[in-house]
Write a protein that holds these residues in place. Structure first.
Motif, PDB file in Angstrom:
ATOM      1  N   SER A 217     -81.795  51.525  31.585  1.00  0.00           N
ATOM      2  CA  SER A 217     -82.031  52.957  31.347  1.00  0.00           C
ATOM      3  C   SER A 217     -82.685  53.651  32.540  1.00  0.00           C
ATOM      4  O   SER A 217     -82.536  54.866  32.706  1.00  0.00           O
ATOM      5  CB  SER A 217     -82.912  53.140  30.103  1.00  0.00           C
ATOM      6  OG  SER A 217     -84.181  52.548  30.287  1.00  0.00           O
ATOM      7  N   SER A 218     -83.415  52.905  33.371  1.00  0.00           N
ATOM      8  CA  SER A 218     -84.157  53.534  34.466  1.00  0.00           C
ATOM      9  C   SER A 218     -83.566  53.259  35.845  1.00  0.00           C
ATOM     10  O   SER A 218     -84.055  53.809  36.840  1.00  0.00           O
ATOM     11  CB  SER A 218     -85.619  53.069  34.454  1.00  0.00           C
ATOM     12  OG  SER A 218     -85.704  51.669  34.668  1.00  0.00           O
ATOM     13  N   SER A 219     -82.525  52.416  35.943  1.00  0.00           N
ATOM     14  CA  SER A 219     -81.969  52.058  37.252  1.00  0.00           C
ATOM     15  C   SER A 219     -81.443  53.288  37.994  1.00  0.00           C
ATOM     16  O   SER A 219     -81.634  53.427  39.211  1.00  0.00           O
ATOM     17  CB  SER A 219     -80.851  51.028  37.091  1.00  0.00           C
ATOM     18  OG  SER A 219     -79.816  51.527  36.250  1.00  0.00           O
ATOM     19  N   GLN A 220     -80.798  54.202  37.254  1.00  0.00           N
ATOM     20  CA  GLN A 220     -80.288  55.414  37.900  1.00  0.00           C
ATOM     21  C   GLN A 220     -81.433  56.247  38.458  1.00  0.00           C
ATOM     22  O   GLN A 220     -81.358  56.779  39.570  1.00  0.00           O
ATOM     23  CB  GLN A 220     -79.467  56.226  36.886  1.00  0.00           C
ATOM     24  CG  GLN A 220     -78.852  57.508  37.443  1.00  0.00           C
ATOM     25  CD  GLN A 220     -79.713  58.743  37.145  1.00  0.00           C
ATOM     26  OE1 GLN A 220     -80.661  58.671  36.377  1.00  0.00           O
ATOM     27  NE2 GLN A 220     -79.367  59.853  37.766  1.00  0.00           N
ATOM     28  N   GLN A 221     -82.523  56.337  37.699  1.00  0.00           N
ATOM     29  CA  GLN A 221     -83.671  57.111  38.145  1.00  0.00           C
ATOM     30  C   GLN A 221     -84.322  56.458  39.366  1.00  0.00           C
ATOM     31  O   GLN A 221     -84.735  57.145  40.315  1.00  0.00           O
ATOM     32  CB  GLN A 221     -84.691  57.222  37.009  1.00  0.00           C
ATOM     33  CG  GLN A 221     -85.877  58.114  37.330  1.00  0.00           C
ATOM     34  CD  GLN A 221     -86.781  58.300  36.124  1.00  0.00           C
ATOM     35  OE1 GLN A 221     -86.442  57.913  35.020  1.00  0.00           O
ATOM     36  NE2 GLN A 221     -87.938  58.890  36.331  1.00  0.00           N
ATOM     37  N   ILE A 222     -84.400  55.129  39.379  1.00  0.00           N
ATOM     38  CA  ILE A 222     -85.040  54.415  40.491  1.00  0.00           C
ATOM     39  C   ILE A 222     -84.233  54.578  41.778  1.00  0.00           C
ATOM     40  O   ILE A 222     -84.765  54.985  42.823  1.00  0.00           O
ATOM     41  CB  ILE A 222     -85.214  52.916  40.153  1.00  0.00           C
ATOM     42  CG1 ILE A 222     -86.257  52.746  39.056  1.00  0.00           C
ATOM     43  CG2 ILE A 222     -85.617  52.127  41.405  1.00  0.00           C
ATOM     44  CD1 ILE A 222     -86.372  51.335  38.526  1.00  0.00           C
ATOM     45  N   PHE A 223     -82.939  54.270  41.722  1.00  0.00           N
ATOM     46  CA  PHE A 223     -82.152  54.241  42.948  1.00  0.00           C
ATOM     47  C   PHE A 223     -81.661  55.627  43.385  1.00  0.00           C
ATOM     48  O   PHE A 223     -81.610  55.923  44.577  1.00  0.00           O
ATOM     49  CB  PHE A 223     -80.960  53.295  42.793  1.00  0.00           C
ATOM     50  CG  PHE A 223     -81.365  51.848  42.709  1.00  0.00           C
ATOM     51  CD1 PHE A 223     -81.942  51.217  43.792  1.00  0.00           C
ATOM     52  CD2 PHE A 223     -81.183  51.129  41.546  1.00  0.00           C
ATOM     53  CE1 PHE A 223     -82.334  49.890  43.731  1.00  0.00           C
ATOM     54  CE2 PHE A 223     -81.566  49.800  41.463  1.00  0.00           C
ATOM     55  CZ  PHE A 223     -82.141  49.171  42.550  1.00  0.00           C
ATOM     56  N   GLU A 224     -81.300  56.491  42.428  1.00  0.00           N
ATOM     57  CA  GLU A 224     -80.778  57.808  42.805  1.00  0.00           C
ATOM     58  C   GLU A 224     -81.886  58.806  43.114  1.00  0.00           C
ATOM     59  O   GLU A 224     -81.752  59.616  44.040  1.00  0.00           O
ATOM     60  CB  GLU A 224     -79.872  58.353  41.690  1.00  0.00           C
ATOM     61  CG  GLU A 224     -78.541  57.625  41.565  1.00  0.00           C
ATOM     62  CD  GLU A 224     -77.543  58.409  40.716  1.00  0.00           C
ATOM     63  OE1 GLU A 224     -77.840  59.576  40.378  1.00  0.00           O
ATOM     64  OE2 GLU A 224     -76.486  57.855  40.394  1.00  0.00           O
ATOM     65  N   ILE A 225     -82.977  58.760  42.336  1.00  0.00           N
ATOM     66  CA  ILE A 225     -84.027  59.765  42.502  1.00  0.00           C
ATOM     67  C   ILE A 225     -85.153  59.256  43.400  1.00  0.00           C
ATOM     68  O   ILE A 225     -85.533  59.910  44.368  1.00  0.00           O
ATOM     69  CB  ILE A 225     -84.583  60.187  41.124  1.00  0.00           C
ATOM     70  CG1 ILE A 225     -83.460  60.832  40.284  1.00  0.00           C
ATOM     71  CG2 ILE A 225     -85.756  61.152  41.289  1.00  0.00           C
ATOM     72  CD1 ILE A 225     -83.872  61.203  38.883  1.00  0.00           C
ATOM     73  N   GLN A 226     -85.679  58.056  43.093  1.00  0.00           N
ATOM     74  CA  GLN A 226     -86.805  57.548  43.873  1.00  0.00           C
ATOM     75  C   GLN A 226     -86.390  57.147  45.285  1.00  0.00           C
ATOM     76  O   GLN A 226     -87.134  57.380  46.245  1.00  0.00           O
ATOM     77  CB  GLN A 226     -87.450  56.363  43.153  1.00  0.00           C
ATOM     78  CG  GLN A 226     -88.105  56.727  41.825  1.00  0.00           C
ATOM     79  CD  GLN A 226     -88.737  55.527  41.135  1.00  0.00           C
ATOM     80  OE1 GLN A 226     -88.937  54.482  41.734  1.00  0.00           O
ATOM     81  NE2 GLN A 226     -89.046  55.684  39.856  1.00  0.00           N
ATOM     82  N   TYR A 227     -85.207  56.539  45.418  1.00  0.00           N
ATOM     83  CA  TYR A 227     -84.747  56.077  46.738  1.00  0.00           C
ATOM     84  C   TYR A 227     -83.662  56.977  47.332  1.00  0.00           C
ATOM     85  O   TYR A 227     -83.184  56.709  48.434  1.00  0.00           O
ATOM     86  CB  TYR A 227     -84.217  54.644  46.630  1.00  0.00           C
ATOM     87  CG  TYR A 227     -85.319  53.600  46.594  1.00  0.00           C
ATOM     88  CD1 TYR A 227     -85.928  53.158  47.764  1.00  0.00           C
ATOM     89  CD2 TYR A 227     -85.735  53.058  45.385  1.00  0.00           C
ATOM     90  CE1 TYR A 227     -86.931  52.194  47.730  1.00  0.00           C
ATOM     91  CE2 TYR A 227     -86.732  52.100  45.343  1.00  0.00           C
ATOM     92  CZ  TYR A 227     -87.327  51.665  46.519  1.00  0.00           C
ATOM     93  OH  TYR A 227     -88.325  50.722  46.481  1.00  0.00           O
TER      94      TYR A 227
END
Length: 378
Positions: A217-227
């Motif tokens: 659920s959070s992989s998109q937020q980690i890689f697209e937004i955070q990185y």
């Protein structure tokens, strides 16, 4: 089973776009579009499992796919977060039928380490879908729109249903079928609850699944937004899925050599050790270079590859005489555990991946305590 993975992972590249379309206020709310399908996957087996012990395995799979198709059109026409969540929950309920009945079919035909071996090969297909699903979702998103992802899911589910109808024989003999009734369901629930081995490995599955759901659920937020790796995200997700698939493929051979319990013990210890190492090295919450995060995820998921099929096989071993109902009840318990765990841990994953690894460490530590209890009881 792979249609469930497709319905989850193909949507990942489109979460922020769908969030804008349905008016979500916080980016973390988009995680619910992934997590809530698991709620349906957990609740649905309570209906479909007992029905499969009465009507046979194959009719229940067809019923599930019909509900999934109806729910997909609800998602396509959703204009609010609430309507989208309703559609995703119903999608999960529908997909719980083929997902649960697949396990019951395997238990009808195999047991012991050989069942774990078959589960490994089945799960390889299940895991390979995440390799291509985000890429498929991104391709549809780039050339059509986010609704097209749901249309693709509907088409594939129809094709899978046709293949299943033509190729898969019924595995539950008419003589072995039982009429559905509340006393039978109640007795089945009691039978599952009194089996220490079944309950122990089901609880471990719940904690392990909860940790994995947070990543999904959070992989998109980690890689697209955070990185800021929007274009690279589907390829990163696919690469990490390969690490799980490699372990599952190896498990098919290693489980016959070393046994299911040894592999589970080794994998849980490795999962805990890797999570603790990351938490110590990057205590404070600052994200390390993306290559380091990917390396730690890959090592963790390699350990996970030895857990999923083996845990389900050991949980089902004592309850083969009620395979359909047992698969439903154990799936319900583990998923109902995993959903709130993933929602809670996911709420902390805002500007760093650190809370995710802390959650991994806590879940694996509790799982090791349960495993120790099972070994002492044995």
């Amino acid at each position: 089973m792979s249609v469930a993975a497709l319905a989850i992972d193909a949507l990942l590249p489109a979460l922020d776009i769908i969030g804008l379309a349905i008016g979500t206020e916080n980016s973390s709310d988009n995680q619910l579009l992934v997590i809530m399908i698991f709620l349906g996957l957990g609740v649905g087996p309570l209906l479909f499992g007992p029905l499969s012990d009465s009507l046979g395995r194959k009719p229940i799979v067809y019923m599930g796919f019909v509900l999934f198709i109806v729910a997909s059109f609800i998602c396509i026409n959703a204009t609010s977060l609430e309507m989208m969540i309703l559609g995703r929950v119903l999608q999960g309920i529908g997909l719980s039928a083929p997902r649960t009945i697949s396990i019951a079919i395997i238990r009808d035909m195999y047991s012991g380490d050989y069942m774990a071996r078959i589960m490994s090969f089945v799960t390889v297909v299940f895991i390979l879908i995440p390799v291509i699903a985000p890429l498929l979702g991104k391709f549809v998103l780039d050339h059509y729109n986010w609704q097209g992802i749901f249309y693709i899911q509907v088409l594939i589910s129809i094709l899978v249903s046709f293949w299943f109808w033509r190729q898969q024989p019924e595995t539950l003999a008419i003589a072995d079928r039982v009429k559905p009734s509340f006393p039978i369901f109640k007795n089945g629930f009691k039978e599952v609850l009194k089996q220490k081995k079944t309950m122990g490995y089901t609880l471990i599955t719940g904690f392990v699944s909860g940790a994995f759901f947070v990543y999904l659920s959070s992989s998109q937020q980690i890689f697209e937004i955070q990185y800021n790796l929007k274009e690279e995200f589907p390829f990163i997700f696919a690469g990490l899925a390969i690490s799980i698939g490699a372990a599952i493929f190896l498990n098919g051979s290693l489980v016959l050599k070393y046994g299911t319990e040894k592999l589970i013990t080794f994998s849980l210890l490795g999962f805990f050790g890797i999570s603790i190492l990351y938490s110590i090295l990057f205590f404070g919450g600052t994200n390390p270079p993306v290559s380091i995060v990917i390396l730690f995820f890959a090592m963790l998921f390699f350990m996970l590859g030895f857990l999923f099929g083996n845990l389900r096989a050991l949980a089902m071993e004592p309850v083969g005489h009620i395979a359909g109902m047992a698969a439903a009840i154990t799936g319900f318990i583990s998923t109902i555990m995993a959903v709130p765990i993933s929602i809670y841990i996911g709420s902390f994953v805002v500007d760093s991946a650190f809370p995710l690894f802390v959650g991994f460490a806590i879940c694996s530590f509790i799982s090791l305590l349960i495993l120790l209890f099972l070994k002492r009881s044995k």
